[in-house]
Design a protein around this motif. Structure first.
Motif, PDB file in Angstrom:
ATOM      1  N   LEU A   1      12.791 -19.550 -42.379  1.00  0.00           N
ATOM      2  CA  LEU A   1      11.544 -19.978 -43.014  1.00  0.00           C
ATOM      3  C   LEU A   1      10.380 -19.143 -42.506  1.00  0.00           C
ATOM      4  O   LEU A   1       9.562 -18.650 -43.288  1.00  0.00           O
ATOM      5  N   LEU A   2      10.330 -18.961 -41.178  1.00  0.00           N
ATOM      6  CA  LEU A   2       9.214 -18.212 -40.608  1.00  0.00           C
ATOM      7  C   LEU A   2       9.257 -16.754 -41.037  1.00  0.00           C
ATOM      8  O   LEU A   2       8.250 -16.177 -41.396  1.00  0.00           O
ATOM      9  N   CYS A   3      10.460 -16.176 -41.019  1.00  0.00           N
ATOM     10  CA  CYS A   3      10.545 -14.746 -41.322  1.00  0.00           C
ATOM     11  C   CYS A   3      10.264 -14.457 -42.792  1.00  0.00           C
ATOM     12  O   CYS A   3       9.566 -13.512 -43.117  1.00  0.00           O
ATOM     13  N   LEU A   4      10.823 -15.301 -43.666  1.00  0.00           N
ATOM     14  CA  LEU A   4      10.748 -14.974 -45.083  1.00  0.00           C
ATOM     15  C   LEU A   4       9.485 -15.506 -45.740  1.00  0.00           C
ATOM     16  O   LEU A   4       8.942 -14.882 -46.638  1.00  0.00           O
ATOM     17  N   SER A   5       9.030 -16.675 -45.316  1.00  0.00           N
ATOM     18  CA  SER A   5       7.919 -17.274 -46.052  1.00  0.00           C
ATOM     19  C   SER A   5       6.604 -17.193 -45.317  1.00  0.00           C
ATOM     20  O   SER A   5       5.568 -16.965 -45.922  1.00  0.00           O
ATOM     21  N   VAL A   6       6.619 -17.422 -44.016  1.00  0.00           N
ATOM     22  CA  VAL A   6       5.338 -17.512 -43.315  1.00  0.00           C
ATOM     23  C   VAL A   6       4.869 -16.141 -42.855  1.00  0.00           C
ATOM     24  O   VAL A   6       3.679 -15.850 -42.869  1.00  0.00           O
ATOM     25  N   ASN A   7       5.825 -15.291 -42.473  1.00  0.00           N
ATOM     26  CA  ASN A   7       5.420 -13.997 -41.940  1.00  0.00           C
ATOM     27  C   ASN A   7       4.661 -13.117 -42.947  1.00  0.00           C
ATOM     28  O   ASN A   7       3.708 -12.446 -42.567  1.00  0.00           O
ATOM     29  N   PRO A   8       5.037 -13.114 -44.237  1.00  0.00           N
ATOM     30  CA  PRO A   8       4.208 -12.361 -45.194  1.00  0.00           C
ATOM     31  C   PRO A   8       2.767 -12.845 -45.215  1.00  0.00           C
ATOM     32  O   PRO A   8       1.839 -12.045 -45.410  1.00  0.00           O
ATOM     33  N   VAL A   9       2.580 -14.149 -44.999  1.00  0.00           N
ATOM     34  CA  VAL A   9       1.215 -14.679 -44.977  1.00  0.00           C
ATOM     35  C   VAL A   9       0.459 -14.124 -43.779  1.00  0.00           C
ATOM     36  O   VAL A   9      -0.710 -13.746 -43.887  1.00  0.00           O
ATOM     37  N   VAL A  10       1.176 -14.067 -42.632  1.00  0.00           N
ATOM     38  CA  VAL A  10       0.551 -13.502 -41.438  1.00  0.00           C
ATOM     39  C   VAL A  10       0.117 -12.070 -41.717  1.00  0.00           C
ATOM     40  O   VAL A  10      -0.989 -11.655 -41.362  1.00  0.00           O
TER      41      VAL A  10
END
Lengths: 176, 623, 280
Positions: free
Chosen positions: B513-522
């Motif tokens: 979840l963090l790598c695929l969805s949240v990291n692009p937001v970062v």
């Protein structure tokens, strides 16, 4: 594996005063002190009936104390032994036949070892405890009931109900 | 693509209008259907935006600018009217002051050709939360209002749906004047929703929410004013171009950050959020989770590349960290279930803004994870609070004693909600963990040492609070043998079960979840993605690893509990009564309410005021 | 440390913890001028409890005791397997949660008070542990336990104040005097463990031994790669906290939290700031 031999090695005690003059209680606590040190035998004073094996009772069992004594007795898991410490606990002692006492612990719950004396000496108490350990080793895990209690029980036991039915018998009527 | 973004604002409004125009008990089912439609519609649109080409800059026709100006005046005049109508001095004066500032800004407003809409991944991320959590709350609200007041249901649900559209719009505008308009529109929405019951307390609390949020509006206007004065900047993207440049004037940023603190109900402005609990529970749910308060971390995240490493960021860290601990402490003294939740929201908002102001990629990641999971969990908890209120008449901690005997499902869901905020494998824990490890990298400065202390102590205070409540709920009489699952209305289950599932599944697959969805937001927020790797379920951060077997192990441990509680009864074992020293007692166990902590309340608030002023004056560079 | 060593160590941790507890009872007795029980006494207790008839209040409460054992065991494995130190600390919270919820789940005043105090224990010592994980990271450059165990630095040299703070909070974790408010045998008769009996009490009793291993391993980490020093530290900590246990009386929970928050945490933070200053 037979665990019965370990019963002797780690008896935990519950101490209850049913209206004694405190003489015997002081002697019991003296057993725990450095001079007598019953922890040598693995004895611990837990103060909690649910984790205890030996019930040390002092005092002549006053009328007010008997229901509490019975409650504590039923809270203890089997195998368990009861040691009556002191003359009062054995027979009522100097309080015998007074209007407010039950004349000894064995009128309320079954007693395994009697330790006489007023007050009982620590040596006698330790001796009584060692005797109690022999009895503890030979006991089974079945439910123990006071001889006067005719309640019909099947395992698993609901001890709250058992206590109520016993008390009913004891008082002749239900008390809440 | 532009049409999709527009429809994200317009679809909720159209649905809201449809709901509003179908009053009465007859159309209840139809209204429920329309409300339900918002979930697939908005989710699909968000999906399209998320997969589209971002960031997206949209030029708008000039008449829209004029329309927003007219709308601004109308809104402020409405506030003025409300202030005069209810004879509220603060509301009136603040509305007048805002009118004055707005006029001044419009007089000196420079012409700019910067696009007025800026939709990047951060906006899309907020769309995602609004369009799933927000719409689920709306569906929940239809059932809730059916049990409360069927006559006014259409009005209530319409306002909620309209609010979602406003929120979507607010997170995608670039023009700060427009942002001000939408900021104040959310204020208006919360004002209307809080006073929805029209009793004396509701109106009082609504007016309080109004004037406190107006202060936030004034801060935005001042920020905009100084922005125009110093740089002639009117858009967020212009501010972002400042990042990395030395010796920038911090005043506009300081005011914008202060407006975020007000909107995020940070102390001393926390009372408006507490006051919101007098309204029907879906209002609290929507204010606390998907909309309204989430503008605060959104705004800080927008600004974080610019303020990173400045004195403003450090002071923000101290202020919000203090609120994180202070609000947790004050939450301990509360007895009202919704108030406990409100204080813990304030506390966790503090943590979100703390991590957002730290500004490094890992900290931003932690902040976004917190926003996501907090939205889901708080929505879930408030919905369960509403269920308890409606079905079991329980509002206070005293009322929810032994609730597990009557309502095992509600208790299980609430416990999952509470545990997910503290206990080990859940998403909020993971973000706290990342935040602590990231903060240890910066320990050279006092503010960062402060952040470590705040994170260490604040988390454990919240754990104390949550386990107290869980303990009260799960208490049960010895005579009570078998759980009987309660009957919860379908609409309630429909809106809560997806959230529970998301919390659990999202936490198990946290690495992905963090790598695929949240990291692009970062990456969209600060330019570089966080250096994390997902290997199976294992999450690998620069300094450490969270192993998949640890996550699975913790979940197995936690899931065994409800399963065994329902199936295992040790029927062959003796039962006994509780130990009461041999006495026969009527057992009536109370709860420990930490009234001793109430003495610190004035000190906490005073310190919060001091820190707030410090942030504005020193951080904003007013001296 | 490889997974297999960790697994075997975890598997035998009740035995190790039992020996530590037996030794503790002897040491305590000697300090009071008594002879004390035999070294194997905890195991005698263990086997005796195995043979008792179990009586329970209700099933949820009973299996929460068992869950406490499993949770603690798992937390210890997380710590020993060489993973992240912070996560191991929070797994410990998870295992305590089972004990606390179990304690809250019965309508016994002693149990509920005890569970509440257990939470306050957690409030007292948990921040200190998070701070020490951070400090160990600053010295050794890693949060991984295996990394700390193979580090060239000896954290103790850099973190003397923090070590003192952890040493003084050791009684709070192991529930020994002066910070034994959660158990307080003379006052609330064992707190959350009061209503357990027979085999279910055995689970709680064993979990406490595992906590010994957990706490002492944490002390061991302060020696970094120097394992002999680590062993010495453990021995020192053992005698120190037994001495503390014997010479102090119980403080109330407010004093306990105040002592941790106003004395030990500032001590730890001072150490952190000094080391951060020195490093920069």
């Amino acid at each position: 594996m037979d665990f019965k031999s370990f019963r002797k090695k780690s008896p935990w005690i519950l101490h209850y005063n049913t209206g004694s003059c405190n003489g015997c209680d002081i002697e019991i606590l003296a057993c725990l002190s450095p001079k007598y040190d019953v922890e040598r035998f693995g004895i611990l004073n837990r103060g909690n009936p649910k984790q205890s094996d030996i019930l040390l009772v002092t005092g002549p069992v006053t009328k007010r104390a008997k229901e509490r004594l019975l409650r504590l007795y039923f809270e203890m898991p089997e195998p368990k032994v009861v040691v009556a410490v002191g003359a009062c606990a054995c027979s009522g002692g100097v309080f015998r036949h007074m209007y407010n006492v039950e004349n000894g612990v064995d009128k309320v719950i079954p007693v395994d070892v009697y330790v006489p004396g007023c007050a009982a000496r620590p040596e006698a108490i330790i001796d009584g405890l060692i005797k109690a350990l022999e009895i503890l080793k030979s006991k089974g895990k079945d439910l123990e009931l006071p001889s006067w209690c005719k309640a019909d029980v099947k395992p698993p036991v609901n001890r709250a109900k058992l206590l109520n039915s016993c008390l009913e018998e004891f008082h002749g009527c239900r008390r809440d | 693509m532009e049409k999709i973004v527009y429809s994200l604002f317009l679809v909720p409004w159209v649905l809201a209008l449809a709901v509003f125009l179908l009053p009465g008990a007859r159309f209840h089912r139809l209204r429920q259907l329309i409300t339900f439609l918002s979930l697939p519609a908005l989710s699909f649109l968000t999906y399209l935006v998320w997969n589209g080409h971002l960031p997206l800059q949209i030029e708008t026709p000039r008449w829209l600018n004029l329309a927003f100006t007219v709308y601004d005046y109308g809104l402020l005049l409405y506030f003025l009217y409300q202030g005069i109508k209810f004879r509220d001095f603060l509301v009136t004066v603040l509305a007048l002051f805002q009118l004055f500032l707005l006029t001044w800004i419009l007089l000196i407003m420079p012409e700019s050709s910067v696009p007025d809409f800026y939709v990047d991944r951060l906006s899309a991320f907020m769309f995602l939360i609004v369009s799933t959590v927000g719409t689920l709350i709306c569906i929940y609200a239809t059932k809730y209002m059916e049990q409360e007041n069927l006559e006014r249901e259409n009005r209530f649900v319409a306002i909620l749906l309209w609010f979602l559209g406003v929120m979507n719009l607010a997170v995608s505008v670039n023009n700060i004047e427009w942002f001000f308009a939408l900021f104040e529109t959310t204020t208006l929405a919360s004002y209307i929703l809080i006073r929805f019951r029209w009793d004396e307390v509701s109106i009082k609390n609504a007016l309080r929410a109004l004037w406190m949020n107006q202060i936030g509006g004034i801060a935005i206007l001042l920020g905009l004013l100084f922005g125009i004065k110093y740089y002639s900047f009117t858009h967020f993207t212009q501010f972002l171009s400042l990042s990395g440049k030395p010796a920038i004037v911090m005043i506009p940023l300081g005011f914008l950050a202060v407006s975020a603190l007000v909107k995020g109900a940070q102390m001393p402005f926390h009372r408006w959020l507490l006051g919101a609990m007098v309204a029907p529970t879906p209002v609290s749910a929507i204010l606390h989770s998907a909309t309204m308060v989430k503008i605060a971390p959104y705004l800080i995240l927008r600004l974080s590349p610019v303020i990173k490493g400045t004195l403003l960021a450090k002071l923000l860290i101290i202020t919000t960290g203090f609120v994180f601990v202070g609000a947790g402490l004050l939450a301990l003294t509360q007895e009202n279930f919704k108030k406990i939740l409100a204080y813990s929201t304030i506390s966790l908002l503090g943590l979100m803004m703390l991590t957002a102001s730290m500004g490094s990629s890992m900290a931003i990641l932690a902040s976004l994870t917190l926003i996501l999971f907090h939205a889901v969990v708080k929505a879930l908890l408030f919905m369960e609070a509403g269920v308890m209120e409606k079905l079991f008449k329980a509002k206070y901690i005293e009322d929810i004693r032994r609730l597990v005997e009557r309502a095992p499902i509600t208790v299980a869901f609430t416990s999952i909600g509470f545990m997910s905020m503290t206990i080990v494998p859940y998403g909020i824990f993971v973000s706290k963990w990342m935040a602590i490890e990231e903060a240890s990298n910066f320990l050279s400065h006092g503010a960062y040492v402060g952040s470590i202390i705040f994170m260490a102590t604040g988390g454990v205070i919240l754990a104390l609070l949550y386990f107290k409540v869980i303990g009260v709920m799960t208490r049960k009489r010895g005579e009570f043998l078998k759980f009987q699952l309660e009957k919860v209305p379908f609409a309630y289950l429909f809106s809560t079960v997806p959230l529970v599932l998301f919390v659990i599944v999202g936490s198990i697959f946290i690495a992905k979840l963090l790598c695929l969805s949240v990291n692009p937001v970062v990456e969209a927020v600060i330019g570089t993605p966080a250096p994390i790797i997902a290997k199976g379920l294992t999450l690998i951060t620069p300094v450490s690893e969270l192993y998949g077997w640890q996550i699975i192990g913790a979940f197995v441990l936690l899931l065994i509990v409800p399963i065994l509680a329902y199936f295992v009864h040790f029927t062959g074992t003796d039962r006994v009564y509780e130990y009461t020293c041999g006495e026969k007692l009527e057992l009536n166990i109370g709860t420990y309410n930490f009234f001793c902590i109430q003495v610190v309340e004035p000190f906490v608030e005073t310190a919060a005021v001091a820190l707030f002023i410090l942030t504005l004056v020193l951080g904003g560079g007013l001296v | 440390m490889s997974y297999w060593t960790a697994f075997i160590l975890t598997l035998f941790s009740p035995v190790i913890g039992g020996f530590i507890y037996g030794l503790e009872r002897i040491v305590r007795a000697r300090m009071q001028g008594r002879v004390g029980p035999p070294l194997l006494q905890p195991f005698y207790d263990f086997f005796k409890l195995m043979d008792k008839r179990s009586i329970i209040i209700h099933s949820f409460h009973a299996f929460m005791g068992v869950m406490y054992l499993i949770g603690t065991w798992f937390a210890l494995f997380v710590l020993l397997s060489g993973g992240d130190l912070l996560i191991a600390i929070f797994f410990h919270v998870l295992s305590l949660a089972f004990l606390v919820v179990g304690g809250f789940s019965v309508r016994s005043p002693y149990s509920v008070i005890g569970a509440m105090r257990e939470l306050l224990h957690m409030v007292a010592y948990e921040p200190l542990y998070v701070l020490s994980a951070t400090a160990l990271y600053l010295v050794t450059g890693t949060f991984q336990v295996s990394g700390i165990l193979h580090s060239e630095h000896v954290p103790l040299i850099y973190l003397p104040l923090l070590f003192i703070a952890v040493l003084f909070s050791l009684p709070a974790i192991l529930k020994k005097s002066p910070f034994d408010t959660a158990e307080a045998h003379q006052e609330i008769i064992g707190g959350p463990e009061i209503e357990y009996s027979g085999k279910f009490y055995e689970a709680v009793y064993t979990a406490k031994w595992i906590e010994y291993v957990y706490a002492f391993f944490f002390i061991f980490l302060f020696a970094g790669g120097n394992h002999i020093l680590g062993a010495l530290l453990i021995i020192f900590a053992f005698f120190f906290f037994n001495l503390l246990d014997n010479v102090t009386a119980r403080v109330n929970f407010r004093q306990m939290v105040a002592f941790h928050w106003y004395i030990l945490i500032p001590l730890a933070v001072t150490n952190l700031m000094l080391i951060a200053l020195w490093r920069s």
